[in-house]
Design a protein around this motif. Structure first.
Motif, PDB file in Angstrom:
ATOM      1  N   ARG A 149       9.881  14.907  12.405  1.00  0.00           N
ATOM      2  CA  ARG A 149       9.718  13.414  11.845  1.00  0.00           C
ATOM      3  C   ARG A 149       8.018  12.948  11.496  1.00  0.00           C
ATOM      4  O   ARG A 149       7.668  12.684  12.571  1.00  0.00           O
ATOM      5  CB  ARG A 149      10.518  12.229  12.057  1.00  0.00           C
ATOM      6  CG  ARG A 149      11.716  12.538  12.899  1.00  0.00           C
ATOM      7  CD  ARG A 149      13.162  11.185  13.107  1.00  0.00           C
ATOM      8  NE  ARG A 149      14.082  11.413  12.856  1.00  0.00           N
ATOM      9  CZ  ARG A 149      14.616  12.219  14.026  1.00  0.00           C
ATOM     10  NH1 ARG A 149      13.820  12.095  15.618  1.00  0.00           N
ATOM     11  NH2 ARG A 149      16.066  12.278  14.254  1.00  0.00           N
ATOM     12  N   SER A 150       7.979  12.712  10.643  1.00  0.00           N
ATOM     13  CA  SER A 150       6.184  12.188   9.640  1.00  0.00           C
ATOM     14  C   SER A 150       6.899  10.864   9.268  1.00  0.00           C
ATOM     15  O   SER A 150       7.827  10.442   8.382  1.00  0.00           O
ATOM     16  CB  SER A 150       5.534  12.890   9.259  1.00  0.00           C
ATOM     17  OG  SER A 150       6.388  13.729   8.108  1.00  0.00           O
ATOM     18  N   ILE A 151       5.673  10.552   8.834  1.00  0.00           N
ATOM     19  CA  ILE A 151       5.503   8.922   8.370  1.00  0.00           C
ATOM     20  C   ILE A 151       4.772   8.917   7.734  1.00  0.00           C
ATOM     21  O   ILE A 151       2.943   9.725   8.367  1.00  0.00           O
ATOM     22  CB  ILE A 151       5.807   7.479   8.783  1.00  0.00           C
ATOM     23  CG1 ILE A 151       5.909   6.739   7.825  1.00  0.00           C
ATOM     24  CG2 ILE A 151       4.871   7.348  10.349  1.00  0.00           C
ATOM     25  CD1 ILE A 151       6.758   4.903   8.886  1.00  0.00           C
ATOM     26  N   SER A 152       4.247   8.937   6.467  1.00  0.00           N
ATOM     27  CA  SER A 152       2.884   8.799   5.411  1.00  0.00           C
ATOM     28  C   SER A 152       1.950   7.655   5.975  1.00  0.00           C
ATOM     29  O   SER A 152       2.378   6.749   6.798  1.00  0.00           O
ATOM     30  CB  SER A 152       3.586   8.191   4.224  1.00  0.00           C
ATOM     31  OG  SER A 152       3.300   7.156   3.662  1.00  0.00           O
ATOM     32  N   ALA A 153       0.498   7.666   6.019  1.00  0.00           N
ATOM     33  CA  ALA A 153      -0.594   6.428   6.475  1.00  0.00           C
ATOM     34  C   ALA A 153      -0.148   5.399   6.012  1.00  0.00           C
ATOM     35  O   ALA A 153      -0.149   4.235   6.104  1.00  0.00           O
ATOM     36  CB  ALA A 153      -2.270   7.621   6.345  1.00  0.00           C
ATOM     37  N   GLU A 154       0.458   5.150   4.136  1.00  0.00           N
ATOM     38  CA  GLU A 154       0.277   4.249   3.655  1.00  0.00           C
ATOM     39  C   GLU A 154       1.999   3.454   4.337  1.00  0.00           C
ATOM     40  O   GLU A 154       1.949   2.631   4.517  1.00  0.00           O
ATOM     41  CB  GLU A 154       1.232   4.383   2.321  1.00  0.00           C
ATOM     42  CG  GLU A 154       0.970   3.251   1.331  1.00  0.00           C
ATOM     43  CD  GLU A 154       1.453   4.385  -0.036  1.00  0.00           C
ATOM     44  OE1 GLU A 154       1.830   3.047  -0.878  1.00  0.00           O
ATOM     45  OE2 GLU A 154       0.798   4.649  -0.849  1.00  0.00           O
ATOM     46  N   GLY A 155       2.940   4.409   4.666  1.00  0.00           N
ATOM     47  CA  GLY A 155       4.639   3.916   5.167  1.00  0.00           C
ATOM     48  C   GLY A 155       3.876   3.692   6.701  1.00  0.00           C
ATOM     49  O   GLY A 155       4.503   2.310   7.239  1.00  0.00           O
ATOM     50  N   LEU A 156       3.148   3.828   6.868  1.00  0.00           N
ATOM     51  CA  LEU A 156       2.661   3.187   8.810  1.00  0.00           C
ATOM     52  C   LEU A 156       2.462   2.409   8.784  1.00  0.00           C
ATOM     53  O   LEU A 156       2.712   0.805   8.810  1.00  0.00           O
ATOM     54  CB  LEU A 156       1.656   5.166   9.123  1.00  0.00           C
ATOM     55  CG  LEU A 156       1.372   3.763  10.799  1.00  0.00           C
ATOM     56  CD1 LEU A 156       2.304   4.198  11.477  1.00  0.00           C
ATOM     57  CD2 LEU A 156       0.873   5.329  11.077  1.00  0.00           C
ATOM     58  N   LYS A 157       1.189   2.197   7.477  1.00  0.00           N
ATOM     59  CA  LYS A 157       0.150   0.891   7.013  1.00  0.00           C
ATOM     60  C   LYS A 157       0.863  -0.658   7.417  1.00  0.00           C
ATOM     61  O   LYS A 157       0.811  -1.924   7.409  1.00  0.00           O
ATOM     62  CB  LYS A 157      -0.729   1.248   6.247  1.00  0.00           C
ATOM     63  CG  LYS A 157      -1.759   0.164   6.390  1.00  0.00           C
ATOM     64  CD  LYS A 157      -2.768   0.431   4.899  1.00  0.00           C
ATOM     65  CE  LYS A 157      -3.842  -0.928   4.859  1.00  0.00           C
ATOM     66  NZ  LYS A 157      -4.369  -0.264   3.932  1.00  0.00           N
ATOM     67  N   GLU A 158       2.260  -0.146   6.200  1.00  0.00           N
ATOM     68  CA  GLU A 158       3.166  -1.470   5.552  1.00  0.00           C
ATOM     69  C   GLU A 158       4.192  -1.898   6.912  1.00  0.00           C
ATOM     70  O   GLU A 158       4.152  -2.292   7.097  1.00  0.00           O
ATOM     71  CB  GLU A 158       3.812  -0.445   5.353  1.00  0.00           C
ATOM     72  CG  GLU A 158       5.073  -1.295   4.174  1.00  0.00           C
ATOM     73  CD  GLU A 158       5.535  -1.023   2.368  1.00  0.00           C
ATOM     74  OE1 GLU A 158       7.165  -1.095   2.565  1.00  0.00           O
ATOM     75  OE2 GLU A 158       5.676   0.173   2.146  1.00  0.00           O
TER      76      GLU A 158
END
Length: 191
Positions: A172-181
């Protein structure tokens, strides 16, 4: 089980779903006025679809009843059809049960969701009558606002077996933008 066929004839918004080794296989289509070519058939027979309703009155495009509604029937076949749609399949050893339910069930259950729920219940008590009641009770808990009728037909004497799910690594991964949000949202909860 010998070589048997399952044939489903449907006219309306009931649905039949076959459980084949835990997988939901839809054996009918819901005949809603705006779906599956029904709109074209309705318009070709002199009817219309307004806000999802046949002639602005009925939320089904095919039915065995409802002939009393004005403008929906005629001798040469009005916009409300009583002609059923047929689907068939050859039953195999993997076919466990069939759920036949009216629209109130399917308003709150997706087909796979209903199969999963029924399968768990049948593993507990292996009683199709109790399983039907369990589905209705669960639909009521989920606030279904429509008719609730359901029949469960078992094809095997024994309850459904536990399915062996191959265990593999899940990435599973989350984008850097999603992680920041997400971090920003969590930070607002601290305040």
């Amino acid at each position: 089980m010998g070589s048997s066929s399952l044939v489903v004839a449907n006219a309306g918004d009931c649905r039949a779903v076959l459980c084949r080794r835990g997988k939901a296989i839809e054996m009918s289509r819901d005949h809603k006025p705006g779906c599956f070519g029904e709109k074209e058939r309705i318009e070709a027979s002199g009817g219309y679809v307004y806000d999802g309703y046949l002639n602005g009155q009925l939320n089904v495009a095919r039915a065995l009843g409802d002939w009393h509604l004005e403008g929906l029937k005629s001798i040469d076949g009005g916009p409300l059809s009583g002609e059923p749609e047929l689907m068939s399949t050859r039953l195999t050893e993997e076919d466990e049960f069939l759920i036949i339910g009216c629209d109130g069930i399917w308003d709150v259950f997706m087909s796979q969701n209903a199969v999963d729920f029924a399968r768990r219940r049948l593993q507990e008590h292996n009683n199709p009558v109790m399983c039907s009641k369990d589905l209705v009770d669960e639909a009521l808990k989920r606030k279904s606002g429509d008719n609730l009728s359901v029949v469960v037909v078992c094809f095997q004497k024994q309850p459904p077996s536990n399915l062996v799910v191959p265990r593999g690594r899940v990435h599973r991964s989350i984008s850097a933008e999603g992680l920041k949000e997400l971090q920003g949202f969590l930070d607002t909860l601290k305040d």
